[in-house]
Write a protein that holds these residues in place. Structure first.
Motif, mmCIF file in Angstrom:
data_model
loop_
_atom_site.group_PDB
_atom_site.id
_atom_site.type_symbol
_atom_site.label_atom_id
_atom_site.label_comp_id
_atom_site.label_asym_id
_atom_site.label_seq_id
_atom_site.Cartn_x
_atom_site.Cartn_y
_atom_site.Cartn_z
ATOM 1 N N ALA A 1 6.683 -9.425 -4.442
ATOM 2 C CA ALA A 1 7.656 -8.936 -5.417
ATOM 3 C C ALA A 1 6.964 -8.352 -6.643
ATOM 4 C CB ALA A 1 8.607 -10.057 -5.818
ATOM 5 N N SER A 2 6.283 -7.243 -6.405
ATOM 6 C CA SER A 2 5.579 -6.551 -7.483
ATOM 7 C C SER A 2 5.993 -5.089 -7.508
ATOM 8 C CB SER A 2 4.061 -6.643 -7.281
ATOM 9 O OG SER A 2 3.620 -7.975 -7.348
ATOM 10 N N ALA A 3 5.764 -4.462 -8.642
ATOM 11 C CA ALA A 3 6.046 -3.033 -8.778
ATOM 12 C C ALA A 3 4.793 -2.243 -8.433
ATOM 13 C CB ALA A 3 6.493 -2.725 -10.197
ATOM 14 N N TYR A 4 4.972 -1.175 -7.644
ATOM 15 C CA TYR A 4 3.845 -0.342 -7.236
ATOM 16 C C TYR A 4 4.058 1.087 -7.723
ATOM 17 C CZ TYR A 4 2.690 -4.374 -4.490
ATOM 18 O OH TYR A 4 2.378 -5.651 -4.131
ATOM 19 N N ASP A 5 2.940 1.743 -8.031
ATOM 20 C CA ASP A 5 3.032 3.119 -8.497
ATOM 21 C C ASP A 5 2.310 4.098 -7.585
ATOM 22 O OD1 ASP A 5 0.371 2.595 -9.025
ATOM 23 O OD2 ASP A 5 0.610 2.534 -11.203
ATOM 24 N N GLY A 6 1.787 3.600 -6.447
ATOM 25 C CA GLY A 6 1.060 4.496 -5.575
ATOM 26 C C GLY A 6 0.957 3.972 -4.166
ATOM 27 N N ILE A 7 0.278 4.759 -3.335
ATOM 28 C CA ILE A 7 0.123 4.416 -1.924
ATOM 29 C C ILE A 7 -1.229 4.941 -1.450
ATOM 30 C CG2 ILE A 7 1.263 6.540 -1.116
ATOM 31 C CD1 ILE A 7 2.571 4.781 1.102
ATOM 32 N N THR A 8 -1.825 4.209 -0.517
ATOM 33 C CA THR A 8 -3.100 4.624 0.082
ATOM 34 C C THR A 8 -2.932 4.760 1.591
ATOM 35 O OG1 THR A 8 -4.565 3.656 -1.582
ATOM 36 C CG2 THR A 8 -5.460 3.856 0.632
ATOM 37 N N PHE A 9 -3.476 5.827 2.125
ATOM 38 C CA PHE A 9 -3.581 5.994 3.575
ATOM 39 C C PHE A 9 -5.048 5.929 3.940
ATOM 40 C CE2 PHE A 9 0.436 7.785 2.500
ATOM 41 C CZ PHE A 9 1.249 7.535 3.582
ATOM 42 N N GLY A 10 -5.339 5.354 5.107
ATOM 43 C CA GLY A 10 -6.731 5.253 5.492
ATOM 44 C C GLY A 10 -6.905 5.054 6.975
ATOM 45 N N VAL A 11 -8.149 5.147 7.401
ATOM 46 C CA VAL A 11 -8.518 4.892 8.795
ATOM 47 C C VAL A 11 -9.550 3.777 8.817
ATOM 48 C CG1 VAL A 11 -7.932 7.117 9.778
ATOM 49 C CG2 VAL A 11 -10.133 6.821 8.649
ATOM 50 N N ALA A 12 -9.539 3.015 9.887
ATOM 51 C CA ALA A 12 -10.390 1.830 9.980
ATOM 52 C C ALA A 12 -11.788 2.181 10.458
ATOM 53 C CB ALA A 12 -9.751 0.822 10.931
ATOM 54 N N GLY A 13 -12.637 1.178 10.383
ATOM 55 C CA GLY A 13 -13.923 1.229 11.066
ATOM 56 C C GLY A 13 -14.928 2.236 10.545
ATOM 57 N N GLY A 14 -14.831 2.635 9.297
ATOM 58 C CA GLY A 14 -15.812 3.553 8.747
ATOM 59 C C GLY A 14 -15.645 4.995 9.172
ATOM 60 N N ALA A 15 -14.498 5.319 9.760
ATOM 61 C CA ALA A 15 -14.244 6.696 10.173
ATOM 62 C C ALA A 15 -13.728 7.507 8.987
ATOM 63 C CB ALA A 15 -13.225 6.721 11.309
ATOM 64 N N THR A 16 -13.579 8.784 9.214
ATOM 65 C CA THR A 16 -13.005 9.661 8.195
ATOM 66 C C THR A 16 -11.848 10.453 8.801
ATOM 67 O OG1 THR A 16 -14.497 11.500 8.686
ATOM 68 C CG2 THR A 16 -15.220 9.894 7.026
ATOM 69 N N MET A 17 -11.013 10.959 7.916
ATOM 70 C CA MET A 17 -9.835 11.707 8.369
ATOM 71 C C MET A 17 -9.589 12.883 7.439
ATOM 72 S SD MET A 17 -6.679 9.546 6.793
ATOM 73 C CE MET A 17 -6.705 9.135 5.037
ATOM 74 N N SER A 18 -8.803 13.804 7.949
ATOM 75 C CA SER A 18 -8.275 14.879 7.121
ATOM 76 C C SER A 18 -6.766 14.918 7.316
ATOM 77 C CB SER A 18 -8.876 16.232 7.511
ATOM 78 O OG SER A 18 -10.280 16.230 7.334
ATOM 79 N N GLY A 19 -6.054 15.162 6.250
ATOM 80 C CA GLY A 19 -4.610 15.198 6.378
ATOM 81 C C GLY A 19 -3.929 15.510 5.067
ATOM 82 N N ILE A 20 -2.635 15.617 5.143
ATOM 83 C CA ILE A 20 -1.808 15.950 3.985
ATOM 84 C C ILE A 20 -0.712 14.899 3.854
ATOM 85 C CG2 ILE A 20 -0.263 17.676 2.974
ATOM 86 C CD1 ILE A 20 -1.696 19.763 4.758
ATOM 87 N N VAL A 21 -0.489 14.427 2.641
ATOM 88 C CA VAL A 21 0.599 13.496 2.363
ATOM 89 C C VAL A 21 1.532 14.153 1.352
ATOM 90 C CG1 VAL A 21 1.253 11.259 1.405
ATOM 91 C CG2 VAL A 21 -0.810 11.453 2.812
ATOM 92 N N ARG A 22 2.803 14.139 1.671
ATOM 93 C CA ARG A 22 3.800 14.611 0.713
ATOM 94 C C ARG A 22 4.738 13.461 0.384
ATOM 95 N NH1 ARG A 22 3.307 19.409 4.012
ATOM 96 N NH2 ARG A 22 2.330 21.059 2.782
ATOM 97 N N VAL A 23 4.994 13.270 -0.895
ATOM 98 C CA VAL A 23 5.858 12.192 -1.372
ATOM 99 C C VAL A 23 7.129 12.816 -1.955
ATOM 100 C CG1 VAL A 23 6.080 10.242 -2.961
ATOM 101 C CG2 VAL A 23 3.860 10.752 -1.895
ATOM 102 N N TYR A 24 8.270 12.320 -1.484
ATOM 103 C CA TYR A 24 9.562 12.805 -1.963
ATOM 104 C C TYR A 24 10.357 11.629 -2.524
ATOM 105 C CZ TYR A 24 8.447 16.707 1.209
ATOM 106 O OH TYR A 24 7.843 17.745 1.853
ATOM 107 N N GLY A 25 11.162 11.899 -3.528
ATOM 108 C CA GLY A 25 12.067 10.895 -4.056
ATOM 109 C C GLY A 25 13.499 11.246 -3.702
ATOM 110 N N TRP A 26 14.252 10.214 -3.293
ATOM 111 C CA TRP A 26 15.687 10.402 -3.031
ATOM 112 C C TRP A 26 16.455 10.242 -4.350
ATOM 113 C CZ3 TRP A 26 17.453 12.283 1.386
ATOM 114 C CH2 TRP A 26 16.736 12.077 2.561
ATOM 115 N N ARG A 27 17.331 11.187 -4.625
ATOM 116 C CA ARG A 27 18.124 11.110 -5.839
ATOM 117 C C ARG A 27 18.933 9.813 -5.865
ATOM 118 N NH1 ARG A 27 17.396 13.265 -10.390
ATOM 119 N NH2 ARG A 27 17.045 15.277 -9.370
ATOM 120 N N ASP A 28 18.866 9.094 -6.990
ATOM 121 C CA ASP A 28 19.632 7.845 -7.123
ATOM 122 C C ASP A 28 21.125 8.152 -7.099
ATOM 123 O OD1 ASP A 28 17.234 6.607 -7.306
ATOM 124 O OD2 ASP A 28 17.369 6.185 -9.465
#
Lengths: 185, 43
Positions: free
Chosen positions: A158-185
């Motif tokens: 029960a904590s407030a968060y201001d961000g997010i992390t994406f990752g891959v396991a095992g010392g690998a690397t990745m390339s990608g795009i993340v888009r964040v959208y907010g739903w209107r209250d």
């Protein structure tokens, strides 16, 4: 008033603009990194968020994860979730996972040979000091099959968060795009 | 082996920096590279 269908030259008053349902908060890109962290994307502007992650490359056959994040630090505990995984070649499973404090969530076995995949995640109230329910739909290639998974869970912290992390396991690397959208209250 | 890096994006400024991961960040990355870490496995 032409809402919700606008015409060329229409004035767009605040009342109409504020009724638009989905607002893009930010776009972030990783190129051959192990993690992609987005800070300050969850605020009190919105209760609920949609995050779309598009993988474009991965250096090895690895699992993929995401974690909530606060003030620059990932939360690595309290993820409870389950899902249905369907393989297009018939290999399917029910993933009724118990809590894995400190472990990753939403793992998919990514294929470095066919890395294209997408994960769509819906988060509820991540910026409030309450637990964070989530649902997800994702499709990724593993080494033998095209996998589709849908499910949901809750981050039972029960904590407030201001961000997010994406990752891959095992010392690998990745390339990608993340888009964040907010739903209107 | 190249040091592992992370991309850090700020949604307010729109800026993204790339830097080496700290020891603390490295320790938090799951080390299991394959399906043994899949959700179908016991916790």
């Amino acid at each position: 008033m032409t809402y919700p269908v606008f015409a060329t030259g229409d004035v767009l008053p605040a009342s109409d603009m504020n009724a638009i349902g989905l607002w893009k908060v930010t776009t972030a890109t990783a190129t051959n990194q192990s993690t992609l962290s987005i800070n300050n994307c969850f605020t009190n502007n919105f209760d609920n968020y949609r995050i779309i992650f598009m993988l474009t490359a991965v250096s090895a056959n690895v699992n993929f994860y995401w974690r909530l994040r606060a003030s620059g630090t990932d939360s690595t505990a309290g993820y409870y979730w389950g899902g249905l995984r369907v393989g297009t070649l018939g290999t399917s499973s029910v993933n009724a996972n118990s809590p894995r404090p400190g472990a990753e969530v939403n793992p998919s076995f990514l294929s470095s040979a066919i890395p294209q995949g997408t994960s769509t995640i819906e988060l509820s109230r991540p910026n409030e000091s309450v637990n964070t329910p989530f649902t997800f739909v994702e499709n990724f290639n593993d080494t033998t099959d095209q996998q589709i998974r849908s499910g949901g869970g809750i981050h039972l912290v029960a904590s407030a968060y201001d961000g997010i992390t994406f990752g891959v396991a095992g010392g690998a690397t990745m390339s990608g795009i993340v888009r964040v959208y907010g739903w209107r209250d | 082996m190249e040091p592992l890096t992370g991309a850090f994006h700020d949604a307010i400024t729109g800026e993204t920096i790339v830097r080496e991961l700290t020891n603390e960040e490295l320790k938090s990355i799951p080390q299991t590279p394959g399906e043994a870490d899949d959700a179908s496995e016991p916790a």
